[in-house]
Design a protein around this motif. Structure first.
Motif, PDB file in Angstrom:
ATOM      1  N   SER A   2       0.664  -1.232   0.048  1.00  0.00           N
ATOM      2  CA  SER A   2      -0.199  -0.069   0.066  1.00  0.00           C
ATOM      3  C   SER A   2       0.706   1.272   0.004  1.00  0.00           C
ATOM      4  N   GLU A   3       0.103   2.244  -0.511  1.00  0.00           N
ATOM      5  CA  GLU A   3       0.900   3.615  -0.528  1.00  0.00           C
ATOM      6  C   GLU A   3       1.339   4.252   0.907  1.00  0.00           C
ATOM      7  N   ARG A 264      -6.652  -5.680 -11.637  1.00  0.00           N
ATOM      8  CA  ARG A 264      -5.380  -5.543 -10.814  1.00  0.00           C
ATOM      9  C   ARG A 264      -4.555  -6.603 -11.099  1.00  0.00           C
ATOM     10  N   ARG A 266      -1.060  -8.264  -9.544  1.00  0.00           N
ATOM     11  CA  ARG A 266      -0.144  -8.101  -8.174  1.00  0.00           C
ATOM     12  C   ARG A 266       0.828  -9.200  -8.102  1.00  0.00           C
ATOM     13  N   THR A 289      -1.408   0.653  -6.861  1.00  0.00           N
ATOM     14  CA  THR A 289      -1.924   0.380  -5.733  1.00  0.00           C
ATOM     15  C   THR A 289      -2.827  -0.916  -5.670  1.00  0.00           C
ATOM     16  N   ARG A 291      -5.258  -0.982  -3.280  1.00  0.00           N
ATOM     17  CA  ARG A 291      -6.489  -0.457  -2.372  1.00  0.00           C
ATOM     18  C   ARG A 291      -7.723  -0.921  -2.975  1.00  0.00           C
TER      19      ARG A 291
END
Length: 338
Positions: A2-3, A264, A266, A289, A291
């Motif tokens: 996460s940021e 997304r 990942r 991100t 999120r």
């Protein structure tokens, strides 16, 4: 990652490094301090250029959150102390040289008519020829600092008559393009067909040409490609950055019409994530991100994700775990195929 975690880790690193660097000798043995700092520098030196720039920005942001004063001034020196902003262009050139050498070594002596299944209709010879053309074209563009498109067909290529000579011809072209790139100021503005309108665009672009076509050759010969995680992550971002500038692909993405849907990617080996949201003026937007929820998510090691976005792997391959609406993933992959 996460940021919030990125910022927290950067702030912790900046604080720790500054504390070690400014600690009195009677509190911390200087030799021990140097050993710690050199060990950290060695690790950070192995990051891809884009990751080094990202970390530099995070360290600077962490410093600027502190009140003005000596501590803040010392924090601002951390990125420079590790050389995070230095020689990015040179690093791309070094990586490019290494990957071209691997490609040439892989295809040299191989029957040039050997099919390259990941590039339908192409052969090993076609891969080498295409790669060689890319280097000579880029060298011409950078050498002349062009301000508008020059087509590859208008650049002298001196392509050999025999396909078996392509690997050596490619190697010579790569040596020339690297000489031109290393001699140029990477910050010089010029035309490119991507997001970055500077000389530096071409070293990075040619690197991922080499990485992906090396994988093509390896797959054609029954080998398993291995792309370093830091290189692969940078390659995914370079791919996403340039897509809006490739008219034919941008039009296909815009035509998907899945407003608000998201994809997304990942990386299971690094924790890095890229989320693509469909819609808007450019057809999509993306950010680093993980999120929130995504319409579809695909997980795999970084190198395999790079090959997926370039169409060298399929979404159903066992290297990936897909959750959510697979149709969204497959529609994206079809629209962004070269």
């Amino acid at each position: 990652m996460s940021e919030a975690l990125e910022h927290a880790l950067a702030e912790a690193l900046a604080g720790l490094v500054t504390a070690v660097d400014t600690c009195d000798d009677d509190v911390l043995d200087p030799d021990t301090a140097v050993k710690w700092l050199e060990g950290s520098a060695y690790i950070l030196d192995r990051l891809a250029p884009a990751d080094r720039r990202r970390l530099s920005a995070l360290l600077r942001a962490a410093a600027l959150r502190e009140p003005e004063g000596p501590w803040r001034d010392d924090l601002l020196k951390v990125g420079d102390g590790f050389g995070l902003d230095e020689d990015q262009h040179e690093r791309y050139c070094d990586a490019l040289r290494a990957n071209v050498r691997r490609f040439v070594e892989t295809v040299r002596g191989v029957d040039p008519t050997t099919p390259a299944p990941t590039c339908p209709g192409w052969t090993i010879g076609d891969l080498a020829r295409h790669h060689g053309v890319a280097h000579r074209w880029a060298a011409h563009l950078v050498r002349h600092r062009v301000t508008e498109r020059v087509w590859a067909r208008d650049v002298p290529m001196e392509v050999p008559d025999e396909a078996g000579e392509y690997p050596q011809w490619l190697a010579a072209g790569a040596e020339e393009s690297l000489r031109v790139l290393r001699a140029a100021d990477p910050e010089t503005p010029m035309w490119s067909y991507g997001a970055d309108q500077h000389v530096r665009f071409y070293a990075r672009r040619l690197l991922f040409e080499a990485v992906v076509h090396l994988a093509d050759a390896e797959l054609a010969l029954g080998r398993v490609p291995r792309v370093e995680a830091c290189t692969a992550g940078d390659g995914i971002e370079e791919f996403l950055e340039n897509l809006p500038f490739l008219d034919r692909i941008a039009e296909r993405v815009a035509a998907l019409g899945r407003e608000g849907a998201s994809l997304r990617l990942r990386a299971t080996d690094t924790g890095a994530a890229w989320t693509v949201v469909f819609g808007g003026a450019g057809g999509f937007r993306w950010e680093n991100t993980a999120r929130g929820d995504a319409t579809v998510s695909v997980e795999g090691v970084s190198g395999e994700l790079l090959l997926l976005v370039y169409g060298r792997r399929a979404s159903g391959d066992p290297e990936f775990t897909v959750t959510g609406d697979r149709d969204v993933l497959d529609a994206w992959l079809a629209a962004t195929a070269f």
